[in-house]
Design a protein around this motif. Structure first.
Motif, PDB file in Angstrom:
ATOM      1  N   ASP A 104       0.809  -1.215   0.000  1.00 47.89           N
ATOM      2  CA  ASP A 104       0.000   0.000   0.000  1.00 47.89           C
ATOM      3  C   ASP A 104       0.845   1.268   0.000  1.00 47.89           C
ATOM      4  OD1 ASP A 104      -2.329  -1.381  -0.081  1.00 47.89           O
ATOM      5  OD2 ASP A 104      -2.637  -1.380   2.088  1.00 47.89           O
ATOM      6  N   GLY A 105       1.837   1.330   0.851  1.00 45.81           N
ATOM      7  CA  GLY A 105       2.583   2.577   0.972  1.00 45.81           C
ATOM      8  C   GLY A 105       3.808   2.662   0.092  1.00 45.81           C
ATOM      9  N   LEU A 106       4.560   1.576  -0.006  1.00 47.58           N
ATOM     10  CA  LEU A 106       5.851   1.615  -0.675  1.00 47.58           C
ATOM     11  C   LEU A 106       5.750   1.478  -2.186  1.00 47.58           C
ATOM     12  CD1 LEU A 106       8.908   1.509  -0.833  1.00 47.58           C
ATOM     13  CD2 LEU A 106       8.820  -0.881  -0.172  1.00 47.58           C
ATOM     14  N   LEU A 107       4.918   0.564  -2.676  1.00 47.20           N
ATOM     15  CA  LEU A 107       4.896   0.280  -4.107  1.00 47.20           C
ATOM     16  C   LEU A 107       4.631   1.499  -4.980  1.00 47.20           C
ATOM     17  CD1 LEU A 107       3.334  -3.254  -4.636  1.00 47.20           C
ATOM     18  CD2 LEU A 107       5.705  -2.529  -4.771  1.00 47.20           C
ATOM     19  N   THR A 278      14.638   3.122   0.279  1.00 49.30           N
ATOM     20  CA  THR A 278      15.272   3.755   1.438  1.00 49.30           C
ATOM     21  C   THR A 278      14.705   5.152   1.660  1.00 49.30           C
ATOM     22  OG1 THR A 278      17.300   2.498   1.012  1.00 49.30           O
ATOM     23  CG2 THR A 278      17.472   4.421   2.455  1.00 49.30           C
ATOM     24  N   ALA A 279      14.538   5.918   0.574  1.00 51.02           N
ATOM     25  CA  ALA A 279      13.981   7.266   0.690  1.00 51.02           C
ATOM     26  C   ALA A 279      12.560   7.230   1.229  1.00 51.02           C
ATOM     27  CB  ALA A 279      14.011   7.954  -0.676  1.00 51.02           C
ATOM     28  N   HIS A 280      11.789   6.196   0.841  1.00 52.20           N
ATOM     29  CA  HIS A 280      10.411   6.056   1.317  1.00 52.20           C
ATOM     30  C   HIS A 280      10.382   5.909   2.844  1.00 52.20           C
ATOM     31  CE1 HIS A 280       6.261   4.542   1.456  1.00 52.20           C
ATOM     32  NE2 HIS A 280       6.720   3.628   2.290  1.00 52.20           N
ATOM     33  N   TYR A 281      11.169   5.001   3.383  1.00 47.56           N
ATOM     34  CA  TYR A 281      11.161   4.780   4.827  1.00 47.56           C
ATOM     35  C   TYR A 281      11.794   5.943   5.586  1.00 47.56           C
ATOM     36  CZ  TYR A 281       9.415   0.104   4.089  1.00 47.56           C
ATOM     37  OH  TYR A 281       8.621  -0.947   3.741  1.00 47.56           O
ATOM     38  N   ARG A 287       8.690  12.070   9.422  1.00 48.27           N
ATOM     39  CA  ARG A 287       7.377  12.597   9.802  1.00 48.27           C
ATOM     40  C   ARG A 287       6.935  12.060  11.151  1.00 48.27           C
ATOM     41  NH1 ARG A 287       6.176  11.450   4.253  1.00 48.27           N
ATOM     42  NH2 ARG A 287       5.029   9.580   4.869  1.00 48.27           N
ATOM     43  N   GLY A 288       7.682  11.066  11.650  1.00 39.54           N
ATOM     44  CA  GLY A 288       7.360  10.528  12.969  1.00 39.54           C
ATOM     45  C   GLY A 288       6.079   9.736  12.997  1.00 39.54           C
ATOM     46  N   LEU A 289       5.704   9.124  11.880  1.00 41.09           N
ATOM     47  CA  LEU A 289       4.468   8.360  11.839  1.00 41.09           C
ATOM     48  C   LEU A 289       4.683   6.979  12.448  1.00 41.09           C
ATOM     49  CD1 LEU A 289       3.227   9.258   8.255  1.00 41.09           C
ATOM     50  CD2 LEU A 289       2.500  10.213  10.430  1.00 41.09           C
ATOM     51  N   ARG A 290       3.695   6.553  13.178  1.00 37.61           N
ATOM     52  CA  ARG A 290       3.713   5.208  13.742  1.00 37.61           C
ATOM     53  C   ARG A 290       2.323   4.603  13.592  1.00 37.61           C
ATOM     54  NH1 ARG A 290       8.115   5.962  13.162  1.00 37.61           N
ATOM     55  NH2 ARG A 290       9.890   5.674  14.547  1.00 37.61           N
ATOM     56  N   GLY A 291       2.243   3.323  13.192  1.00 39.55           N
ATOM     57  CA  GLY A 291       0.971   2.641  13.005  1.00 39.55           C
ATOM     58  C   GLY A 291       1.206   1.343  12.308  1.00 39.55           C
ATOM     59  N   VAL A 292       0.199   0.832  11.665  1.00 37.23           N
ATOM     60  CA  VAL A 292       0.340  -0.454  10.998  1.00 37.23           C
ATOM     61  C   VAL A 292       0.335  -0.267   9.503  1.00 37.23           C
ATOM     62  CG1 VAL A 292      -0.819  -2.636  10.553  1.00 37.23           C
ATOM     63  CG2 VAL A 292      -0.642  -1.777  12.855  1.00 37.23           C
ATOM     64  N   ALA A 293       1.251  -0.968   8.826  1.00 34.05           N
ATOM     65  CA  ALA A 293       1.280  -0.917   7.363  1.00 34.05           C
ATOM     66  C   ALA A 293       0.107  -1.661   6.805  1.00 34.05           C
ATOM     67  CB  ALA A 293       2.579  -1.537   6.852  1.00 34.05           C
TER      68      ALA A 293
END
Length: 293
Positions: A104-107, A278-281, A287-293
């Motif tokens: 969802d996030g990386l691709l 690497t740039a994605h993560y 941004r300091g985001l925490r949660g579930v992928a």
């Protein structure tokens, strides 16, 4: 079904029309003049009509011959187009695999970079478990895969990111006291994440019972939402819908995200993928985001 016309004979007919005679057509086609004449006679026998008639020392097309020249041009053009399409170099293809946690996030980020860098390449995707993806890239079925670490004794590929591991369960799920039994929802084996969850809960004093298991993330989330147990999940942004983070359980740390490429993959493709992931993560961490992928 009637016998088909010979395209070689039709090309001879068109060449006669283009060059203005049998001798010139023979020179253009690198054939003897008797062979050119034979091609026309065979067409005439096949169609049962005269195509070319003598006029003194010269020859001219009959009305049937002129009509056939028009049709022959169409047939030969269609054949040339087919041959041109099949003689083109095959379109390059990049085969990519990813776990559901990254899809969802990386691709989107990775695909955007690859499409920009290799606009002529086709991109083919596969979403699967880390173990299946790693096996596929080792066999050369996939070019590059994004997997979670911890499924093999020796790390494979290149580390490109890290995901925190957190406990989640249904909103009304009650955490039992240790020592005592606890229900776990987990991925089906083989799964390094499942083994870490069982070990961490066991060290806390729980008697772990895997009450639901699934081969994919959707099934695992459904089981957790149904209240069948607690799940250990990699974290990126927000908690999954209808699930709540569970405190009071042991900290499990993080799990690395790794890029594994097939042997022989071009270095520039691997380097671009490493940089994009690497740039994605890195952006998420900033941004300091925490949660579930």
């Amino acid at each position: 079904m009637p016998d088909p016309l010979d395209l070689l004979h039709l090309r001879t007919l068109v060449t006669i029309a283009d060059t203005g005679g049998f001798r010139r057509a023979a020179d253009a086609l690198h054939l003897s003049q008797p062979t050119v004449s034979q091609h026309i006679r065979m067409l005439e026998r096949r169609l049962k009509c005269v195509l070319v008639e003598k006029n003194g020392r010269t020859s001219r097309f009959t009305p049937e011959g002129e009509r056939l020249v028009v049709e022959a041009r169409r047939l030969l053009a269609a054949q040339d187009q087919v041959l041109a399409r099949f003689s083109e170099a095959p379109r390059p293809q990049i085969n990519i695999g990813s776990t559901e946690h990254a899809a969802d996030g990386l691709l989107p980020d990775l695909l955007g970079v690859l499409r920009t860098t290799y606009p002529e390449a086709g991109l083919h995707f596969r979403i699967d478990r880390s173990t299946a993806l790693t096996d596929a890239v080792i066999k050369g079925v996939l070019d590059l895969v994004i997997v979670l670490g911890g499924n093999t004794a020796e790390p494979v590929g290149t580390e490109v990111g890290v995901l925190d591991l957190k406990w989640f369960a249904a909103q009304n799920w009650q955490l039992p006291s240790a020592p005592g039994p606890i229900s776990l929802v987990a991925f089906a084996e083989p799964c390094g994440l499942r083994r870490r969850a069982v070990r961490a809960l066991g060290e806390r004093g729980y008697e772990v019972s895997v009450t639901a298991e699934s081969g994919n993330l959707d099934g695992l989330l459904a089981a957790a939402k149904a209240g069948l147990g607690v799940a250990l999940l990699p974290c990126l942004s927000a908690a999954p819908r209808d699930l709540a983070p569970i405190g009071g359980l042991p900290e499990v740390g993080a799990i690395d995200v790794r890029l594994v490429t097939r042997r022989g993959l071009e270095d520039h493709i691997e380097n671009i993928a490493v940089q994009a992931i690497t740039a994605h993560y890195r952006a998420i961490s900033s941004r300091g985001l925490r949660g579930v992928a």
